[in-house]
Design an enzyme around this catalytic site. Structure first.
Site, PDB file in Angstrom:
ATOM      1  N   GLU A  34       0.760  -1.210  -0.005  1.00 56.55           N
ATOM      2  CA  GLU A  34       0.169  -0.246  -0.037  1.00 56.55           C
ATOM      3  C   GLU A  34       0.962   1.380  -0.100  1.00 56.55           C
ATOM      4  OE1 GLU A  34      -3.496  -0.756   2.808  1.00 56.55           O
ATOM      5  OE2 GLU A  34      -2.364  -2.412   3.397  1.00 56.55           O
ATOM      6  N   SER A  78      -6.066  -3.901   3.026  1.00 52.94           N
ATOM      7  CA  SER A  78      -6.783  -3.455   1.592  1.00 52.94           C
ATOM      8  C   SER A  78      -6.971  -4.703   1.006  1.00 52.94           C
ATOM      9  CB  SER A  78      -5.765  -2.507   1.012  1.00 52.94           C
ATOM     10  OG  SER A  78      -5.795  -1.350   1.547  1.00 52.94           O
ATOM     11  N   TYR A 126      -9.703   2.428  -3.865  1.00 52.02           N
ATOM     12  CA  TYR A 126      -8.947   3.547  -4.504  1.00 52.02           C
ATOM     13  C   TYR A 126      -9.060   3.791  -5.864  1.00 52.02           C
ATOM     14  CZ  TYR A 126      -6.316   2.223  -0.101  1.00 52.02           C
ATOM     15  OH  TYR A 126      -6.238   2.000   1.360  1.00 52.02           O
ATOM     16  N   ARG A 166     -11.006   2.807  13.408  1.00 52.33           N
ATOM     17  CA  ARG A 166     -11.957   2.543  12.433  1.00 52.33           C
ATOM     18  C   ARG A 166     -12.576   1.307  12.126  1.00 52.33           C
ATOM     19  NH1 ARG A 166     -10.837   2.977   7.187  1.00 52.33           N
ATOM     20  NH2 ARG A 166     -11.863   1.052   6.701  1.00 52.33           N
ATOM     21  N   ASP A 203     -14.921  -1.931  10.704  1.00 53.83           N
ATOM     22  CA  ASP A 203     -15.687  -2.282   9.546  1.00 53.83           C
ATOM     23  C   ASP A 203     -16.607  -3.276  10.157  1.00 53.83           C
ATOM     24  OD1 ASP A 203     -14.186  -0.619   7.953  1.00 53.83           O
ATOM     25  OD2 ASP A 203     -12.887  -2.080   7.293  1.00 53.83           O
ATOM     26  N   GLU A 229     -13.351  -6.237  10.909  1.00 51.19           N
ATOM     27  CA  GLU A 229     -11.815  -5.823  11.469  1.00 51.19           C
ATOM     28  C   GLU A 229     -11.928  -4.498  11.708  1.00 51.19           C
ATOM     29  OE1 GLU A 229      -9.109  -4.894   7.861  1.00 51.19           O
ATOM     30  OE2 GLU A 229     -10.478  -6.580   7.175  1.00 51.19           O
ATOM     31  N   ASN A 253      -9.072  -0.956  11.903  1.00 47.10           N
ATOM     32  CA  ASN A 253      -7.898  -0.372  11.185  1.00 47.10           C
ATOM     33  C   ASN A 253      -7.419   0.647  12.291  1.00 47.10           C
ATOM     34  OD1 ASN A 253      -8.466  -1.101   8.145  1.00 47.10           O
ATOM     35  ND2 ASN A 253     -10.391  -0.849   9.197  1.00 47.10           N
ATOM     36  N   GLY A 277      -7.013   5.290   6.395  1.00 49.42           N
ATOM     37  CA  GLY A 277      -6.639   6.381   5.319  1.00 49.42           C
ATOM     38  C   GLY A 277      -6.913   7.814   5.929  1.00 49.42           C
TER      39      GLY A 277
END
Length: 314
Positions: free
Chosen positions: A16, A147, A219, A258, A260, A272, A274, A278
């Site tokens: 990434e 990702s 992305y 964050r 999900d 999961e 994060n 981003g």
């Protein structure tokens, strides 16, 4: 000599890297808008420069994703240098990036997760037995990649075996999960002044033309529709925010994260968490922060304040 510099770490060694570099540039612009002196360094080639600058560094913002960014290794290096940074420390980073370990912690915290099987390279497994346990179609992913790299959605036993072997090319442990279908929700958490860890407005993610929010959907401009705040029943909204906060605290994360989630037939499942989401203006956590009244510059400035406030916490 005063500590007046914020160093952004962007680039690194993971798959990434390009996304990290773009995020680092965006964060530098935001922090300069907030009046901060900023230097961007690439840890893949400039860690020696970071050590030279250390006496002048107020805080470090790792804008890194995947291995060597979210797994605790760069955090340990910063701890050794005595440099403050926002977000998860070594242990929480290492736990959160390992999807199999994180799911064990979610279960112990009372959070609902998808059925799964964890496979280890070199150990024999029966693809038919795994398929019977998890169900088909399934989701196959490396345990510690970000990702959605190496992800597969096999619909047959033969495809499952093929997806597992492909995932083993990226990691020594592979997670095979029940394929949830429904609405994908993400919930940010941010330590706010006078409030502590607080759930931010939720976002619904709708991949365009796909069932999976994969790397391309994330992305590619227009690859997904992101609705913020998400249009949810008030009860589901409250539950999702509580689940994001519970995941954040159960993993031992500080400052921001964050998580999900998937909403399937009225039930919420945690996917999961994060630890370094981003950080461009259009990224998910900044969108949620903006809906709560913090633009990117204010969000980043808050992260610097948190890093300095909790210096040495690790």
């Amino acid at each position: 000599m005063g500590k007046n510099m914020v160093v952004i770490l962007a680039g690194g060694w993971s798959r990434e890297r390009e996304v990290s570099l773009a995020g680092g540039k965006s964060c530098a612009e935001g922090l300069r808008q907030a009046g901060r002196k900023v230097v961007i360094l690439d840890p893949a080639s400039e860690l020696d420069r970071l050590m030279e600058l250390a006496p002048r560094v107020k805080a470090v913002l790792p804008i890194l994703h995947g291995p060597y960014g979210e797994d605790g290794r760069i955090q340990g290096f910063l701890d050794c240098l005595g440099l403050p940074y926002p977000g998860a420390g070594v242990t929480a980073s290492a736990l959160a990036i390992d999807k199999a370990l994180a799911k064990d912690i979610y279960r112990k915290a009372g959070l609902k997760v998808a059925r799964d099987a964890v496979l280890t390279a070199g150990q024999e497994y029966d693809p038919a037995e795994v398929a019977a346990r998890v169900g088909l179609p399934a989701v196959v992913k490396p345990a510690k990649e970000g990702s959605t790299f190496g992800i597969g959605v096999p619909a047959t036993v033969a495809e499952l075996q093929e997806a597992v072997e492909k995932a083993f090319e990226l990691d020594t442990r592979v997670l095979v999960e029940q394929c949830l279908q429904g609405r994908e929700i993400t919930g940010g958490v941010l330590d706010l002044p006078g409030r502590g860890p607080t759930a931010l407005p939720l976002i619904e993610i709708i991949p365009k033309g796909k069932t999976l929010f994969d790397y391309e959907a994330k992305y590619t401009p227009g690859g997904a529709e992101e609705i913020c705040p998400a249009d949810l029943d008030s009860g589901i909204e409250a539950q999702a925010k509580e689940m994001a906060l519970t995941a954040h605290l159960a993993l031992g994360i500080v400052h921001f994260s964050r998580t999900d989630m998937f909403l399937q037939e009225g039930e919420l499942y945690v996917l999961e968490t994060n630890t370094l989401p981003g950080m461009t203006e259009t990224s998910l956590l900044p969108q949620a922060a903006a809906a709560a009244g913090l633009d990117l510059a204010a969000l980043l400035d808050r992260l610097v304040e948190l890093a300095v406030r909790d210096r040495g916490r690790s």
